[in-house]
Design an enzyme around this catalytic site. Sequence first.
Site, PDB file in Angstrom:
ATOM      1  N   PHE A  23       0.846  -1.191   0.144  1.00  0.00           N
ATOM      2  CA  PHE A  23       0.148  -0.004  -0.020  1.00  0.00           C
ATOM      3  C   PHE A  23       1.136   1.181   0.002  1.00  0.00           C
ATOM      4  O   PHE A  23       1.709   1.374   0.935  1.00  0.00           O
ATOM      5  CB  PHE A  23      -1.029  -0.059   1.259  1.00  0.00           C
ATOM      6  CG  PHE A  23      -1.683  -1.318   1.320  1.00  0.00           C
ATOM      7  CD1 PHE A  23      -3.025  -1.168   0.441  1.00  0.00           C
ATOM      8  CD2 PHE A  23      -1.567  -2.163   1.933  1.00  0.00           C
ATOM      9  CE1 PHE A  23      -3.787  -2.275   1.057  1.00  0.00           C
ATOM     10  CE2 PHE A  23      -2.050  -3.473   1.967  1.00  0.00           C
ATOM     11  CZ  PHE A  23      -3.381  -3.575   1.348  1.00  0.00           C
ATOM     12  N   LYS A  24       0.871   2.045  -1.083  1.00  0.00           N
ATOM     13  CA  LYS A  24       1.547   3.275  -1.032  1.00  0.00           C
ATOM     14  C   LYS A  24       0.508   4.373  -0.822  1.00  0.00           C
ATOM     15  O   LYS A  24      -0.632   4.768  -1.304  1.00  0.00           O
ATOM     16  CB  LYS A  24       1.905   3.541  -2.671  1.00  0.00           C
ATOM     17  CG  LYS A  24       2.541   4.877  -2.737  1.00  0.00           C
ATOM     18  CD  LYS A  24       3.027   5.120  -4.081  1.00  0.00           C
ATOM     19  CE  LYS A  24       3.804   6.588  -4.381  1.00  0.00           C
ATOM     20  NZ  LYS A  24       3.859   6.630  -5.886  1.00  0.00           N
TER      21      LYS A  24
END
Length: 312
Positions: free
Chosen positions: A173-174
């Site tokens: 997850f960015k």
Amino acid sequence: MPAPHSLQNPRYRGIFPVVPTTFHEDGTLDLDSQKRCLDFMIDAGVDGVCILANFSEQFSLSDAEREVLTRASLEHVAGRVPVIVTTTHYGTRVCAERSRAAQEMGAAMVMIMPPYHGATFRVPEAQIYEFYARVSDAISIPIMVQDAPASGTVLSAPFLARMAQEIDNLAYFKIEVPGAASKLRELIRLGGEAIEGPWDGEEAITLLADLDAGATGAMTGGAFPDGIRPIIEAHRRGDMDQAFALYQRWLPLINHENRQGGILTAKALMKEGGVIACEAGRHPFPAMHPEVRRGLIDIARRLDPLVLRWAR
């Protein structure tokens, strides 16, 4: 039997900067500069790279050019570092096909924004879930969800955690939304070991707070990983005073990229240092204001990043 991949045992961590796409003055792809750009970034100490992201001007590329760039980049990197390929598309089938093709060419991971189009076309959570699930079914490498304001889509921490727990390959997850550190903490609290890769983004402008919140990776601009990597490493070994001092030192350049130079920052620095031949974005993207560029180079010279010395 090896331990399963998890928050405590991630496949990838560290600094994975975005690779800018290089063009000739006439706007055609400059693959020679592209290869030099990749060589520089590897020499600058990246743990991996990401191609075809928004900061790669992916929105200005044709499908044929995407394939050329993906193949050329993966062949040139040749396994020296892992390569994340951005495969974002509104259409589930198209995104799945792009992702499968990237995997077949050697991608280590794909990064995908939630489906959206323009300023108003959005889809509900149920369709977003199904979108990522179907893409996951098409591949066997990890998926990174890019949670960014550009999509105009709110992805709550509980929703992201549920997808991580229920969709096989969705594990990274960015997070680059306002309040990123708080969202990272909540995501890790809710998702636990299923959150294999909670990562920082947005050119590292919130890097220190995000590392404090538990981020294990950072996707930054591509021009000065030699400046940012030591911040991450100092924080990882628990030397918070050193991490703070290094972040304080590099923050003016990080800030100038995030708030002033934007997408063209990495290319301006690479052109200044002789890494690439042309720093222009693809029309109609506007050129960087000369005074903004002058300020960028002035800040960079005070820090002496490798990008200004690599080609000597």
